[in-house]
Design an enzyme around this catalytic site. Sequence first.
Site, PDB file in Angstrom:
ATOM      1  N   PRO A 139     -45.408 -77.333  35.086  1.00 12.25           N
ATOM      2  CA  PRO A 139     -45.204 -76.254  34.271  1.00 12.25           C
ATOM      3  C   PRO A 139     -43.857 -75.687  34.572  1.00 12.25           C
ATOM      4  O   PRO A 139     -43.230 -75.730  35.901  1.00 12.25           O
ATOM      5  CB  PRO A 139     -46.179 -75.179  34.797  1.00 12.25           C
ATOM      6  CG  PRO A 139     -47.396 -76.025  35.499  1.00 12.25           C
ATOM      7  CD  PRO A 139     -46.683 -77.211  36.048  1.00 12.25           C
ATOM      8  N   CYS A 140     -42.996 -75.543  33.677  1.00 14.30           N
ATOM      9  CA  CYS A 140     -41.662 -74.981  33.617  1.00 14.30           C
ATOM     10  C   CYS A 140     -41.253 -73.807  32.938  1.00 14.30           C
ATOM     11  O   CYS A 140     -40.052 -73.617  32.893  1.00 14.30           O
ATOM     12  CB  CYS A 140     -40.929 -76.204  32.892  1.00 14.30           C
ATOM     13  SG  CYS A 140     -41.606 -76.400  31.199  1.00 14.30           S
ATOM     14  N   GLN A 141     -42.026 -72.743  32.641  1.00 10.97           N
ATOM     15  CA  GLN A 141     -41.820 -71.606  31.967  1.00 10.97           C
ATOM     16  C   GLN A 141     -40.568 -70.782  33.150  1.00 10.97           C
ATOM     17  O   GLN A 141     -39.948 -69.822  32.405  1.00 10.97           O
ATOM     18  CB  GLN A 141     -42.924 -70.699  31.675  1.00 10.97           C
ATOM     19  CG  GLN A 141     -43.848 -71.311  30.602  1.00 10.97           C
ATOM     20  CD  GLN A 141     -44.777 -72.158  31.127  1.00 10.97           C
ATOM     21  OE1 GLN A 141     -44.769 -72.897  32.154  1.00 10.97           O
ATOM     22  NE2 GLN A 141     -45.776 -72.656  30.274  1.00 10.97           N
ATOM     23  N   ASN A 184     -39.549 -82.316  31.651  1.00 11.63           N
ATOM     24  CA  ASN A 184     -39.467 -80.880  31.987  1.00 11.63           C
ATOM     25  C   ASN A 184     -38.492 -80.593  30.343  1.00 11.63           C
ATOM     26  O   ASN A 184     -37.996 -81.143  29.884  1.00 11.63           O
ATOM     27  CB  ASN A 184     -38.762 -80.767  33.048  1.00 11.63           C
ATOM     28  CG  ASN A 184     -39.421 -79.594  33.865  1.00 11.63           C
ATOM     29  OD1 ASN A 184     -39.588 -78.506  33.235  1.00 11.63           O
ATOM     30  ND2 ASN A 184     -40.159 -79.954  34.918  1.00 11.63           N
TER      31      ASN A 184
END
Length: 350
Positions: free
Chosen positions: A86-88, A133
């Site tokens: 997860p890259c938010q 990503n």
Amino acid sequence: MTTSKENNQEYNIIDLFSGAGGFHIGFEQANYNVRLCIDNNDLVERTHNRNFPYIPFINKDIREVTSEQIKKYYQGELDIIIGGPPCQGFSTIGKRVSSDPTKREKHDPRNELVLTYSRLINELKPKFIVMENVKGILTLDGGKYLENVLSELRKAGYNVDYRLINMADYGVPQVRERVIILGNRVGLPVEFPKPDHSNDPNDDLPMWNGCWGVISDLANMGDKREFNHVALKHTEKNIQRYKLIPEGGRLPENDLPPELYRKNFGNTYKRLDRKRPALTMVPGNDAFPIHPTLNRSLTVREAARIQTFPDKIIFEGNRRQQGHQVGNAVPPMFSKKLAEFLKEQLNKMK
């Protein structure tokens, strides 16, 4: 006498941060054995169990998953680990946060998951690694964060490199830039699959695919909830705004009638062009970009088609939850081409 593995070209992979399965679908299509998927989300688990009941799933924070637990799901060596942490926390959309825990007001624990991914790779030692990503990882902390990740992988014995890849260059009907990190510990140079489409008419490659070819048949289908194809019920004011958006363009904010004006207009006020790839499918506030010909936003199924998901994949949850699963996924069309490319590398070791 050859083994079934040699005959069928099957290699073992595990998918960390598997989400709706876009990454591993492509590897399955390339005839890999997906031994395990891991994610920390009850809704994702429901989607996984509906579509991939034959693949074991661990629903747990990966920081709490040990390599010993993972090893129970395969025998011998692991060929590839794939994953998109997860890259938010460092997306270029919205406010950026630092990976430095000392900067508490900016710290986002999701950034630690990338380093957790690196730790598991160090312990499980697959032959190849793949990490996906957002492009924001390139400039996080002035590039130091990415270099730290690469340094950890090199310490674990991997040749590693990365590329900023546009999925449209691989036939996906969507402009979608993502960072792909590849590595191996078998002494091979790190190579990336070559693009097979182009936006340059002077190239010998086929031109980028337009989005209309994958969604045109859904335009007048009507709502089919079991197919994730339900149009949002827009307000009359928004519909009037959508009517002003030209194909391939955005809302003319400076020329709006006073009754249609609002303070902020986001990316959802952009209309797709039938002849061009779609804008990046990102999980916004319930809405994807505007349909090329209709005055509504895309349905979840239309977004899934643009993401190259097979129609048989059904997303669980409410519309917003479905949209997040679709928007966060790796397009299976790209992952299949990557899987086939890596299979060529694996085959060199026979």
